[in-house]
Design an enzyme around this catalytic site. Structure first.
Site, PDB file in Angstrom:
ATOM      1  N   ASP A  67       0.733  -1.281   0.020  1.00 35.29           N
ATOM      2  CA  ASP A  67      -0.037   0.075  -0.061  1.00 35.29           C
ATOM      3  C   ASP A  67       0.771   1.253   0.119  1.00 35.29           C
ATOM      4  O   ASP A  67       0.562   2.403  -0.655  1.00 35.29           O
ATOM      5  CB  ASP A  67      -0.718   0.031   1.272  1.00 35.29           C
ATOM      6  CG  ASP A  67      -2.071  -1.034   1.030  1.00 35.29           C
ATOM      7  OD1 ASP A  67      -2.575  -1.406   2.148  1.00 35.29           O
ATOM      8  OD2 ASP A  67      -2.073  -1.493   0.182  1.00 35.29           O
ATOM      9  N   LEU A 117     -14.279   6.340  -1.044  1.00 30.40           N
ATOM     10  CA  LEU A 117     -14.091   7.495   0.123  1.00 30.40           C
ATOM     11  C   LEU A 117     -12.508   7.767  -0.135  1.00 30.40           C
ATOM     12  O   LEU A 117     -11.866   7.096  -0.348  1.00 30.40           O
ATOM     13  CB  LEU A 117     -13.993   7.084   1.602  1.00 30.40           C
ATOM     14  CG  LEU A 117     -15.657   6.619   2.145  1.00 30.40           C
ATOM     15  CD1 LEU A 117     -15.224   5.984   3.540  1.00 30.40           C
ATOM     16  CD2 LEU A 117     -16.469   7.792   2.106  1.00 30.40           C
ATOM     17  N   LYS A 149     -13.037   0.199   9.394  1.00 34.58           N
ATOM     18  CA  LYS A 149     -12.899   0.213   7.963  1.00 34.58           C
ATOM     19  C   LYS A 149     -12.550  -1.488   7.630  1.00 34.58           C
ATOM     20  O   LYS A 149     -11.327  -1.744   8.256  1.00 34.58           O
ATOM     21  CB  LYS A 149     -12.030   0.998   7.510  1.00 34.58           C
ATOM     22  CG  LYS A 149     -12.015   0.959   5.926  1.00 34.58           C
ATOM     23  CD  LYS A 149     -10.853   2.094   5.295  1.00 34.58           C
ATOM     24  CE  LYS A 149      -9.717   1.835   5.311  1.00 34.58           C
ATOM     25  NZ  LYS A 149      -9.780   0.115   4.079  1.00 34.58           N
ATOM     26  N   ARG A 170     -18.952  -5.687  -6.000  1.00 40.90           N
ATOM     27  CA  ARG A 170     -18.763  -4.236  -6.376  1.00 40.90           C
ATOM     28  C   ARG A 170     -18.274  -4.163  -7.751  1.00 40.90           C
ATOM     29  O   ARG A 170     -18.752  -3.333  -8.358  1.00 40.90           O
ATOM     30  CB  ARG A 170     -17.841  -3.620  -5.517  1.00 40.90           C
ATOM     31  CG  ARG A 170     -17.440  -2.091  -5.820  1.00 40.90           C
ATOM     32  CD  ARG A 170     -16.317  -1.617  -5.002  1.00 40.90           C
ATOM     33  NE  ARG A 170     -15.655  -0.630  -5.530  1.00 40.90           N
ATOM     34  CZ  ARG A 170     -14.831  -0.631  -6.600  1.00 40.90           C
ATOM     35  NH1 ARG A 170     -14.561  -1.603  -7.101  1.00 40.90           N
ATOM     36  NH2 ARG A 170     -14.592   0.663  -7.145  1.00 40.90           N
ATOM     37  N   CYS A 463      20.060  -8.167 -17.393  1.00 35.12           N
ATOM     38  CA  CYS A 463      20.734  -9.241 -17.984  1.00 35.12           C
ATOM     39  C   CYS A 463      20.417  -8.844 -19.588  1.00 35.12           C
ATOM     40  O   CYS A 463      19.176  -8.945 -19.822  1.00 35.12           O
ATOM     41  CB  CYS A 463      20.339 -10.685 -17.517  1.00 35.12           C
ATOM     42  SG  CYS A 463      20.991 -11.850 -18.591  1.00 35.12           S
ATOM     43  N   CYS A 468      18.693 -15.770 -22.386  1.00 33.83           N
ATOM     44  CA  CYS A 468      18.653 -16.217 -20.970  1.00 33.83           C
ATOM     45  C   CYS A 468      17.441 -16.806 -20.735  1.00 33.83           C
ATOM     46  O   CYS A 468      16.355 -16.435 -20.968  1.00 33.83           O
ATOM     47  CB  CYS A 468      18.538 -14.857 -20.171  1.00 33.83           C
ATOM     48  SG  CYS A 468      18.549 -15.139 -18.456  1.00 33.83           S
TER      49      CYS A 468
END
EC number: 6.5.1.2
Length: 797
Positions: A67, A117, A149, A170, A463, A468
């Site tokens: 976060d 919010l 919350k 949602r 690299c 690779c």
């Protein structure tokens, strides 16, 4: 609960940044300076990065950064958009709730959009929020409803005449996934509301969570059964609700905690509550559980005291929380304050500091990504942080290791701000014993032993060996991943096994695999092998140009840039022929991105890959747009630079496909009706967006005329014969069909009249004035004055 999830933007505009519609209050002598190219490029890159991390977090439940790292990127973008307002875009993560709905479950639109919010991280930010609120409404009451919350999955449950009928996640805020069958198995969700005063229809919004103790027991059962362990309660809750097999959901210890409502349709009478605290009491009377520890605080100081007290006890609480939600309790004051484009001006999420723990840094291992970047990873002595066992953390690059002064064997402080990905904060130097050892960054690639380079001006070591094995492996994994071609049903572990075993050496090799080839592998039976091959073939034949450009993994080209390129070039041949000057004429593409694209197409190995893709039929063209001319003319489109919005029910194609067609014609897709909108395309039952567009003098075009215009690649002149749609009367539209409103997320309807009730801050609606009393005017979220009049629907929070 609210969409303010773990500091993710969609949800988290920092409170000390002025809301969108308050921009005029922020003054700076440099607001109108010419925008430097590097600022334009940086803003574009930040938007692309934030959108990607939003998708990883909200839709896939697989975040890659903490976060704190996300907040740094988000605030940097906010700062750029504040410094140069012309950089601000309605599609920016700072202006909208991000994320798209996953495939696999039926999709359905929310009656009222679910918004989020803003948040605060300090008392100063809380004070700044209060000052803005009182500046806007000097006589605002001081009482706030506060509750924890929660960290779970936000969704909406719908009741008709008191009986549970459906449930939606949602999703992206406008469209969610239908999870009705899964939610029926949640034991504390009432299937019928208690009491005689239940509304005719009500949408109850809340959070699905798993208690900490239940989560521990769930993981213990998973371990005993040999199943995969969940990283944290949120991931477990989200995955459980999205199960297609509801017997799995029924076996999970889920709880639904209600925090507010969406649309409410009443038979008659007055609204049953006028405060948010009253709403919460009514929800409990109807049989819902609500967030624990919720309470009414009489003043802003009491809110802060509640926040500090709850933060001190957060580890002892039954469910995981990462902050406090504070909402002005009085609903009339809420309506007077209104909303920015993203969030209410009268509610805020107060975030807790990151949880921390001590542990030992046992080792630092270096991983190689698909672009050759070497990333150091801290190997930690396992420790629990915020309810999750942490044993690894990214250190990003050599400079970070040096800046933090880390040594092998150090005791270190690790934090996890409610996220899956932890962070090493600092070494505990005072606890060093003398046995610690410095870490030396490798000079050779740990996978292929080729020398690594650190390009001038970059922090990453790379690299540069195109052969690779790590680069090849990660490139192929990326090609079919959700960030690339998005091949459903082809897992990363299988691809890694195929590459490491030498069975596949390029993305094209995957498409040549047969069912018999795959059945040679352990645990790959006939059905799984057939599904694997079918998924690849479906991706090959159904790929879009956007997804193929994403899959190629061109440096600095994310999904947004891929959309820009796909909208302006017919196919990869046309893109390959474009010079740097032509590319830089496109939105959000500067010298660095253009140079990266040209470098990709100058590489012989890449050109060989493209020819092999063409040979197997993986060569999509730009969709629904005329062929692009070569050179600079490639960016000319019939809708070039216009802001377009769709409303109503489209009959020819779905909304998403129509928006993609408009983008291909050069349009920018708007999210609401504002003065800057150029064109509103209307389908059936368009509702209030049409009425508002007419008031603002915005051009209106019927769906049929719009598609005819695209097919002829010709934009009708102003005042042409494109028919407008008659505005529907209130009587023509029932409560479900009337579009949502800008200043409200709750709509109460009863017998064609409106009352003045209350609701919750976590969802806001679109396209209407803030209040509906006779006599004076009110400002909308766009800052326009709209006459007040008789309300057919009333807004609650």
């Amino acid at each position: 609960m609210t969409e303010v999830k773990k500091g993710r933007v969609v949800d988290d505009a920092p409170v000390n940044d002025a809301p969108e519609n308050d921009a005029a209050e922020v003054t700076s002598p440099a607001r109108h300076d010419a925008i430097p190219e590097e600022a334009r490029q940086r803003a574009a890159q930040l938007r692309a990065d934030l959108e990607r991390h939003n998708r990883l977090y909200y839709e896939l439940d697989t975040p890659e950064i903490s976060d704190a790292e996300y907040d740094v990127l988000y605030r940097e973008l906010v700062g750029l958009e504040r410094r140069w307002p012309a950089l601000r875009d309605e599609a920016s993560p700072t202006q909208r709730v991000g994320g798209e709905v996953l495939e696999g479950l039926e999709k359905q639109a929310h009656t009222l959009r679910m918004y989020s919010l803003d948040n605060a991280f300090s008392r100063d930010e809380w004070g700044a929020f209060m000052q803005r609120m009182y500046n806007a409404l000097p006589d605002a009451p001081s009482a706030f409803w506060c509750d924890p919350k929660m960290d779970g999955l936000a969704l909406e449950v719908i009741y008709e005449n008191g009986v549970f009928t459906s449930a939606l996640t949602r999703g992206n805020g406008e469209v969610g996934e239908v999870v009705t069958a899964a939610m029926r198995t949640v034991r504390n969700l009432p299937l019928a509301l208690r009491g005689d005063d239940v509304p005719r229809r009500i949408e109850v919004r809340g959070e699905v969570v798993i208690a900490k103790a239940d989560f521990e027991q769930l993981n213990a059962r998973q371990s005993a059964a040999g199943g995969k362990l969940f990283a944290n309660p949120r991931n477990a809750a989200a995955g459980s609700v999205r199960q297609l097999d509801t017997t799995v959901t029924a076996g999970r210890p889920l709880q639904f905690l209600a925090y507010g409502v969406g649309q409410v349709v009443l038979e008659g009478g007055t609204a049953p509550w006028t405060t948010h605290s009253g709403l919460m009491a009514r929800l409990r009377e109807w049989g819902f559980d609500t967030p624990p520890e919720g309470r009414l605080c009489a003043s802003p100081d009491e809110v802060w005291a509640y926040y500090e007290a709850l933060g001190a006890r957060r580890e002892s609480l039954a469910i995981e929380i990462d902050g406090v939600v504070a909402k002005l309790d009085d609903t009339e004051a809420q309506e007077a304050l209104g909303f920015t484009a993203r969030a209410p001006r009268w509610a805020l999420a107060l975030k807790f500091p990151a949880m921390q723990a001590r542990t030992r840094l046992d080792d630092i291992r270096v991983q190689v990504g698909r672009t050759g970047v070497l990333t150091p990873v801290a190997i930690l002595e396992p420790v629990r942080v915020g309810g999750v066992e942490v044993s690894r953390a990214t250190l990003h690059n050599e400079d970070e290791i040096r800046a933090k002064g880390l040594m092998l064997g150090d005791m270190v402080l690790v934090q996890r701000a409610g996220d899956v990905i932890p962070e090493v904060v600092r070494p505990l130097v005072e606890e060093r014993t003398g046995d610690e050892r410095p870490f030396v960054f490798p000079e050779n690639c740990p996978e292929c032993d080729s020398p690594v380079v650190r390009p001038q001006g970059e922090v990453a070591h790379r690299c540069v060996n195109v052969m690779c094995p790590a680069v090849r492996r990660q490139s192929i994994i990326h090609f079919v991943s959700k960030a690339g071609l998005d091949v459903r049903g082809v897992g990363e572990r299988w691809v890694q096994q195929l590459v490491d075993g030498g069975h596949v050496t390029s993305p094209v090799g995957l498409f040549s695999l047969t069912k018999l080839d795959l059945m040679r592998f352990e645990r790959m039976g006939p059905t799984s092998a057939a599904n694997f091959v079918t998924a690849l073939d479906a991706a090959r034949t159904g790929a879009t140009l956007v997804r193929l450009i994403c899959a190629l993994g061109i440096r600095h080209v994310g999904e947004q840039t891929a959309r820009t390129l796909a909208a302006n070039f017919t196919d990869l041949d046309a893109l390959r022929e474009a010079d740097a000057e032509t590319l830089q004429q496109l939105p959000d593409i500067g010298p660095e991105v253009a140079g990266s694209i040209r470098t990709f197409f100058a590489n012989e190995g890449n050109l060989e890959l493209l020819e092999r893709l063409r040979a197997i039929g993986l060569w999509p063209k730009r969709q629904d747009a005329p062929p692009a001319p070569e050179g600079a003319d490639a960016i000319v489109r019939p809708l070039q630079g216009l802001k377009v919005l769709f409303t109503g029910s489209l009959t020819r194609v779905g909304r998403t496909e129509a928006e993609d067609m408009a983008r291909a014609a050069g349009a920018n897709i708007a999210s609401s009706v504002t003065k800057s909108l150029d064109l509103l395309v209307v389908g059936g039952k368009p509702g209030s967006k049409l009425e508002k567009a007419r008031k603002l003098g915005i051009r209106v075009m019927e769906e049929a005329d719009f598609f005819a215009m695209l097919e002829s690649a010709e934009m009708p002149a102003e005042g042409s014969d494109a028919a407008e749609v008659p505005a529907p009367s209130v009587e023509d539209v029932d409560a479900k069909e009337v579009p949502s409103r800008d200043v409200a997320h709750v709509r109460i309807v009863h017998d064609g009249t409106a009352s003045d009730p209350g609701g919750d801050s976590r969802s806001v609606a679109e396209d209407a004035p803030a209040r509906s009393t006779e006599g004076d005017a009110v400002s909308t979220a766009e800052g326009e004055d709209v006459p007040r009049g008789r309300a057919e629907q009333l807004k609650l929070f």
